[in-house]
Design a protein around this motif. Sequence first.
Motif, PDB file in Angstrom:
ATOM      1  N   SER A 108       0.817  -1.217   0.000  1.00  0.00           N
ATOM      2  CA  SER A 108       0.000   0.000   0.000  1.00  0.00           C
ATOM      3  C   SER A 108       0.853   1.272   0.000  1.00  0.00           C
ATOM      4  N   GLN A 109       2.101   1.155   0.465  1.00  0.00           N
ATOM      5  CA  GLN A 109       2.978   2.332   0.454  1.00  0.00           C
ATOM      6  C   GLN A 109       3.360   2.740  -0.965  1.00  0.00           C
ATOM      7  N   TYR A 110       3.157   1.829  -1.933  1.00  0.00           N
ATOM      8  CA  TYR A 110       3.474   2.114  -3.329  1.00  0.00           C
ATOM      9  C   TYR A 110       2.207   2.369  -4.164  1.00  0.00           C
ATOM     10  N   GLY A 111       1.059   2.460  -3.509  1.00  0.00           N
ATOM     11  CA  GLY A 111      -0.175   2.759  -4.225  1.00  0.00           C
ATOM     12  C   GLY A 111      -1.183   1.623  -4.156  1.00  0.00           C
ATOM     13  N   THR A 112      -2.421   1.954  -4.478  1.00  0.00           N
ATOM     14  CA  THR A 112      -3.519   0.981  -4.400  1.00  0.00           C
ATOM     15  C   THR A 112      -3.331  -0.171  -5.375  1.00  0.00           C
ATOM     16  N   ALA A 113      -2.819   0.123  -6.567  1.00  0.00           N
ATOM     17  CA  ALA A 113      -2.640  -0.929  -7.572  1.00  0.00           C
ATOM     18  C   ALA A 113      -1.698  -2.016  -7.066  1.00  0.00           C
ATOM     19  N   VAL A 114      -0.582  -1.611  -6.461  1.00  0.00           N
ATOM     20  CA  VAL A 114       0.366  -2.595  -5.915  1.00  0.00           C
ATOM     21  C   VAL A 114      -0.261  -3.336  -4.746  1.00  0.00           C
ATOM     22  N   ALA A 115      -1.000  -2.618  -3.899  1.00  0.00           N
ATOM     23  CA  ALA A 115      -1.625  -3.235  -2.728  1.00  0.00           C
ATOM     24  C   ALA A 115      -2.607  -4.327  -3.125  1.00  0.00           C
ATOM     25  N   LEU A 116      -3.244  -4.194  -4.265  1.00  0.00           N
ATOM     26  CA  LEU A 116      -4.204  -5.200  -4.719  1.00  0.00           C
ATOM     27  C   LEU A 116      -3.557  -6.265  -5.601  1.00  0.00           C
ATOM     28  N   LEU A 117      -2.688  -5.841  -6.521  1.00  0.00           N
ATOM     29  CA  LEU A 117      -2.129  -6.781  -7.487  1.00  0.00           C
ATOM     30  C   LEU A 117      -1.082  -7.715  -6.882  1.00  0.00           C
ATOM     31  N   LEU A 118      -0.307  -7.229  -5.905  1.00  0.00           N
ATOM     32  CA  LEU A 118       0.734  -8.067  -5.317  1.00  0.00           C
ATOM     33  C   LEU A 118       0.158  -9.300  -4.622  1.00  0.00           C
ATOM     34  N   PRO A 119      -0.822  -9.164  -3.704  1.00  0.00           N
ATOM     35  CA  PRO A 119      -1.377 -10.372  -3.088  1.00  0.00           C
ATOM     36  C   PRO A 119      -2.100 -11.271  -4.088  1.00  0.00           C
ATOM     37  N   THR A 166       4.884  -5.319  11.656  1.00  0.00           N
ATOM     38  CA  THR A 166       3.498  -5.124  11.235  1.00  0.00           C
ATOM     39  C   THR A 166       3.435  -3.921  10.300  1.00  0.00           C
ATOM     40  N   TYR A 167       2.988  -4.146   9.087  1.00  0.00           N
ATOM     41  CA  TYR A 167       2.897  -3.071   8.104  1.00  0.00           C
ATOM     42  C   TYR A 167       1.552  -2.365   8.236  1.00  0.00           C
ATOM     43  N   LEU A 168       1.580  -1.037   8.224  1.00  0.00           N
ATOM     44  CA  LEU A 168       0.381  -0.231   8.401  1.00  0.00           C
ATOM     45  C   LEU A 168      -0.065   0.361   7.067  1.00  0.00           C
ATOM     46  N   VAL A 169      -1.354   0.625   6.984  1.00  0.00           N
ATOM     47  CA  VAL A 169      -1.943   1.219   5.784  1.00  0.00           C
ATOM     48  C   VAL A 169      -2.349   2.652   6.103  1.00  0.00           C
ATOM     49  N   ASP A 170      -1.976   3.573   5.243  1.00  0.00           N
ATOM     50  CA  ASP A 170      -2.354   4.976   5.422  1.00  0.00           C
ATOM     51  C   ASP A 170      -3.867   5.122   5.267  1.00  0.00           C
ATOM     52  N   LYS A 171      -4.537   5.642   6.285  1.00  0.00           N
ATOM     53  CA  LYS A 171      -5.995   5.748   6.273  1.00  0.00           C
ATOM     54  C   LYS A 171      -6.520   6.705   5.207  1.00  0.00           C
ATOM     55  N   SER A 172      -5.669   7.578   4.694  1.00  0.00           N
ATOM     56  CA  SER A 172      -6.115   8.562   3.713  1.00  0.00           C
ATOM     57  C   SER A 172      -6.086   8.027   2.280  1.00  0.00           C
ATOM     58  N   THR A 173      -5.603   6.798   2.075  1.00  0.00           N
ATOM     59  CA  THR A 173      -5.472   6.253   0.721  1.00  0.00           C
ATOM     60  C   THR A 173      -6.790   5.647   0.233  1.00  0.00           C
ATOM     61  N   PHE A 174      -6.874   5.507  -1.083  1.00  0.00           N
ATOM     62  CA  PHE A 174      -8.045   4.866  -1.695  1.00  0.00           C
ATOM     63  C   PHE A 174      -8.132   3.402  -1.284  1.00  0.00           C
ATOM     64  N   PHE A 175      -6.967   2.787  -1.090  1.00  0.00           N
ATOM     65  CA  PHE A 175      -6.963   1.381  -0.678  1.00  0.00           C
ATOM     66  C   PHE A 175      -7.652   1.210   0.672  1.00  0.00           C
ATOM     67  N   ALA A 176      -7.377   2.091   1.627  1.00  0.00           N
ATOM     68  CA  ALA A 176      -8.041   2.016   2.929  1.00  0.00           C
ATOM     69  C   ALA A 176      -9.546   2.220   2.792  1.00  0.00           C
ATOM     70  N   ALA A 177      -9.958   3.063   1.838  1.00  0.00           N
ATOM     71  CA  ALA A 177     -11.385   3.310   1.618  1.00  0.00           C
ATOM     72  C   ALA A 177     -12.100   2.047   1.124  1.00  0.00           C
ATOM     73  N   LEU A 178     -11.366   1.159   0.439  1.00  0.00           N
ATOM     74  CA  LEU A 178     -11.969  -0.101  -0.006  1.00  0.00           C
ATOM     75  C   LEU A 178     -12.396  -0.971   1.169  1.00  0.00           C
ATOM     76  N   GLY A 179     -11.701  -0.825   2.284  1.00  0.00           N
ATOM     77  CA  GLY A 179     -12.044  -1.614   3.465  1.00  0.00           C
ATOM     78  C   GLY A 179     -12.941  -0.893   4.435  1.00  0.00           C
ATOM     79  N   GLN A 180     -12.766   0.417   4.565  1.00  0.00           N
ATOM     80  CA  GLN A 180     -13.494   1.164   5.582  1.00  0.00           C
ATOM     81  C   GLN A 180     -14.634   2.012   5.024  1.00  0.00           C
ATOM     82  N   GLY A 181     -14.682   2.181   3.709  1.00  0.00           N
ATOM     83  CA  GLY A 181     -15.719   3.020   3.114  1.00  0.00           C
ATOM     84  C   GLY A 181     -17.078   2.348   3.136  1.00  0.00           C
TER      85      GLY A 181
END
Length: 342
Positions: A108-119, A166-181
Amino acid sequence: MTTADVRDPAPQAVGAEEAAVDAPRPAERLSALAQQHGALVTLVLAVLAAALTFEPFLTADNLQNMALSSAFLAVVALGMTFVIVTGGIDLSVGSLFALGGVLAAWGSQYGTAVALLLPLAVCGLIGVLNGVLIARSRLAPFIVTLAAMLGARGLLLAVTDEGSQTYLVDKSTFFAALGQGRLLGVGVPVWIALVLFAAGALVLRRTRFGQYVYAVGGNEDAAALMGAPVARTKITVYTLSGLCAGLAGALNAAWLVSGVTILGSGMELEAISAVVIGGTLLTGGSGFLSGSLVGVLLLKVIQNVINQIGSLDSAYQQVVSGAFLAVVVIAQTWLGRRGRRT
């Protein structure tokens, strides 16, 4: 009386006899109805009993929490349904769920695309490896996916420095919105799970690939004789299972805004339980995704009721879930034998 008058009744009688033979018998209809709708009836009764017994059960917050926790398990159960319909099993999904969450949080530190595509890439690749070993090398699914479970957990520990990182996710990112939105008051992961189930049901029921899945689970040798690509079908369903587990882990990391390393333990058993409770036979060849979704909801309702009681420890959730699964499998076996005897 003409010749036609004498000859006409015979074909009608034969046709009536054939229709009577082809018509499903009462025991067969009962078995089919119990398999398809038994979990739904049980879910409705459980919800009614919980609503009448515990006042907080139907509150918006409680329903929202149940829906969110169900969404992650439902995505895993989606892939597991395809695997079990083919007559296989996948014990690696719990570890892949945890691994997917950690990889998503790191990426997630490299963007939403990496956060989704890597796993998706890593967990999907492990799924491909499972499928190839099972389909091409003809190894037992239990052994192959058990090895994958241990290997994925080991990779998880390597990525997190033995679990200390433990790796943290920035709450202000679009990736975090996918989980908390939320969308229309419902969590985004719930909508994602529903869309995936709708697409999966369409694939399983309305495509040639879905027919191959049922054929392989019903009789693998007969499916091969009919020209079904048995090996390719198996590889595809295990790949799909890995992708679903990785995606569920990524969504869970977005919801928790961190990659928690201890998650996923026992999730494979929960997913299998939900699928079987929903009416999919462990022997393969029969099952449907709507039943798996009902099975997930039923497990979560039972867990929520135990939490509502308060005096029972969380270990009772596993006891009740295991007992319920045993009852369902016994009932499926009994109804199946009864239907074959009549």
